[in-house]
Design a protein around this motif. Structure first.
Motif, mmCIF file in Angstrom:
data_model
loop_
_atom_site.group_PDB
_atom_site.id
_atom_site.type_symbol
_atom_site.label_atom_id
_atom_site.label_comp_id
_atom_site.label_asym_id
_atom_site.label_seq_id
_atom_site.Cartn_x
_atom_site.Cartn_y
_atom_site.Cartn_z
ATOM 1 N N LYS A 1 6.209 92.428 -10.194
ATOM 2 C CA LYS A 1 5.705 93.804 -10.158
ATOM 3 C C LYS A 1 5.258 94.178 -8.748
ATOM 4 N N GLY A 2 4.612 93.241 -8.061
ATOM 5 C CA GLY A 2 4.203 93.508 -6.680
ATOM 6 C C GLY A 2 5.401 93.749 -5.778
ATOM 7 N N ALA A 3 6.446 92.944 -5.932
ATOM 8 C CA ALA A 3 7.655 93.104 -5.117
ATOM 9 C C ALA A 3 8.364 94.408 -5.467
ATOM 10 N N GLN A 4 8.377 94.760 -6.747
ATOM 11 C CA GLN A 4 9.013 96.011 -7.163
ATOM 12 C C GLN A 4 8.272 97.211 -6.565
ATOM 13 N N THR A 5 6.962 97.191 -6.609
ATOM 14 C CA THR A 5 6.159 98.270 -6.032
ATOM 15 C C THR A 5 6.383 98.367 -4.533
ATOM 16 N N GLU A 6 6.420 97.229 -3.869
ATOM 17 C CA GLU A 6 6.672 97.196 -2.418
ATOM 18 C C GLU A 6 8.049 97.762 -2.101
ATOM 19 N N GLU B 1 12.309 88.195 -11.357
ATOM 20 C CA GLU B 1 12.806 88.604 -12.663
ATOM 21 C C GLU B 1 13.590 87.471 -13.323
ATOM 22 N N LEU B 2 14.427 86.787 -12.554
ATOM 23 C CA LEU B 2 15.171 85.649 -13.116
ATOM 24 C C LEU B 2 14.226 84.522 -13.512
ATOM 25 N N ALA B 3 13.197 84.297 -12.691
ATOM 26 C CA ALA B 3 12.207 83.274 -13.029
ATOM 27 C C ALA B 3 11.510 83.635 -14.340
ATOM 28 N N SER B 4 11.134 84.894 -14.476
ATOM 29 C CA SER B 4 10.466 85.338 -15.714
ATOM 30 C C SER B 4 11.367 85.135 -16.917
ATOM 31 N N ALA B 5 12.637 85.445 -16.778
ATOM 32 C CA ALA B 5 13.579 85.247 -17.890
ATOM 33 C C ALA B 5 13.664 83.768 -18.266
ATOM 34 N N ALA B 6 13.714 82.888 -17.268
ATOM 35 C CA ALA B 6 13.775 81.449 -17.546
ATOM 36 C C ALA B 6 12.520 80.991 -18.282
ATOM 37 N N PHE B 7 11.355 81.476 -17.839
ATOM 38 C CA PHE B 7 10.105 81.089 -18.501
ATOM 39 C C PHE B 7 10.049 81.630 -19.937
ATOM 40 N N GLN B 8 10.507 82.867 -20.143
ATOM 41 C CA GLN B 8 10.494 83.447 -21.488
ATOM 42 C C GLN B 8 11.405 82.673 -22.437
ATOM 43 N N VAL C 1 1.684 76.231 -20.309
ATOM 44 C CA VAL C 1 2.072 76.167 -18.890
ATOM 45 C C VAL C 1 3.169 77.189 -18.593
ATOM 46 N N LEU C 2 4.140 77.288 -19.486
ATOM 47 C CA LEU C 2 5.205 78.290 -19.320
ATOM 48 C C LEU C 2 4.625 79.703 -19.308
ATOM 49 N N ALA C 3 3.652 79.966 -20.186
ATOM 50 C CA ALA C 3 3.028 81.294 -20.226
ATOM 51 C C ALA C 3 2.295 81.585 -18.915
ATOM 52 N N LEU C 4 1.650 80.579 -18.360
ATOM 53 C CA LEU C 4 0.978 80.736 -17.062
ATOM 54 C C LEU C 4 1.998 81.070 -15.971
ATOM 55 N N PHE C 5 3.080 80.296 -15.909
ATOM 56 C CA PHE C 5 4.116 80.549 -14.903
ATOM 57 C C PHE C 5 4.746 81.934 -15.106
ATOM 58 N N LEU C 6 4.918 82.316 -16.368
ATOM 59 C CA LEU C 6 5.469 83.638 -16.668
ATOM 60 C C LEU C 6 4.543 84.733 -16.141
ATOM 61 N N ALA C 7 3.249 84.579 -16.369
ATOM 62 C CA ALA C 7 2.288 85.584 -15.886
ATOM 63 C C ALA C 7 2.340 85.695 -14.364
ATOM 64 N N VAL C 8 2.428 84.555 -13.690
ATOM 65 C CA VAL C 8 2.491 84.567 -12.223
ATOM 66 C C VAL C 8 3.778 85.233 -11.743
ATOM 67 N N SER C 9 4.914 84.862 -12.327
ATOM 68 C CA SER C 9 6.184 85.437 -11.870
ATOM 69 C C SER C 9 6.260 86.930 -12.186
ATOM 70 N N GLU C 10 5.703 87.351 -13.319
ATOM 71 C CA GLU C 10 5.680 88.781 -13.655
ATOM 72 C C GLU C 10 4.801 89.550 -12.664
ATOM 73 N N THR C 11 3.658 88.989 -12.314
ATOM 74 C CA THR C 11 2.770 89.647 -11.353
ATOM 75 C C THR C 11 3.431 89.745 -9.987
#
Length: 195
Positions: free
Chosen positions: A42-47, A143-150, A29-39
């Motif tokens: 990246k979308g927000a960074q590109t924007e 990014e903070l969410a991804s760090a928490a999930f990792q 579940v954490l890996a799933l949430f990590l994938a979502v937050s990373e995606t």
């Protein structure tokens, strides 16, 4: 080893196996949430990058129009001086040129039909900057969410190795923190100032 000891050992192994399955599910579940937050990140960074380039381009266009307008206003002012010194035969031509320059300067200032007057360009550039800032704020939350999930994944994995279930609880708390940060990024990116 007696039959009783064997039974206890088997029960303990079965209990550990059930706990490990729950921890493995938590990790998944954490890996799933990590994938979502990373995606999302990246979308927000590109924007953010895209809107930054757009704003820079609009401000450059604004500056070019401002320079052109200044040149035309200066020419109109010089034309007015020339009008005073012109003989009667030249005055209509000089006046027409001054009027044309004045109209051009006004058009460079505001051109609603094309959106390319300095007023419209400044408004578009400010809007692009706002969108850039919004995307940047989202990116920081993701990014903070991804760090928490990792970190949660690492702690949950350590639970399997060490058997310290307190780590799994901390991992669960980090999951909630990551979900909270993801929610902030999606819906309230400016609630916390993370710059």
């Amino acid at each position: 080893m007696s039959a009783h000891e064997s039974m206890e050992h088997a029960e303990h192994a079965e209990h550990a196996s059930g706990s490990n399955k729950k921890i493995a599910l938590l990790i998944a579940v954490l890996a799933l949430f990590l994938a979502v937050s990373e995606t999302l990140g990246k979308g927000a960074q590109t924007e953010s990058i895209s809107k930054n380039v757009e704003a820079a381009n609009l401000w450059a266009f604004f500056q070019a129009k401002s320079i052109r307008r200044t040149v035309v206003v200066t020419a109109a002012e010089q034309g007015k001086l020339a009008l005073a010194a012109a003989d009667e035969a030249q005055k209509p031509a000089v006046q027409k040129q001054v009027d044309d320059w004045t109209k051009t300067a006004a058009r460079y200032r505001s051109e609603p039909e094309t959106g390319e007057g300095t007023e419209q360009l400044a408004e578009k550039a400010k809007h692009a900057e706002h969108d850039r800032d919004e995307a940047t704020a989202k990116y920081h939350h993701f990014e903070l969410a991804s760090a928490a999930f990792q970190i949660g994944i690492v702690l949950a994995s350590a639970t399997i190795i060490t058997g310290m279930f307190a780590l799994a609880y901390v991992s669960g708390i980090l999951t909630l923190a990551g979900l909270f940060m993801t929610g902030l990024g999606l819906w309230w990116p400016h609630l916390l100032h993370l710059h």
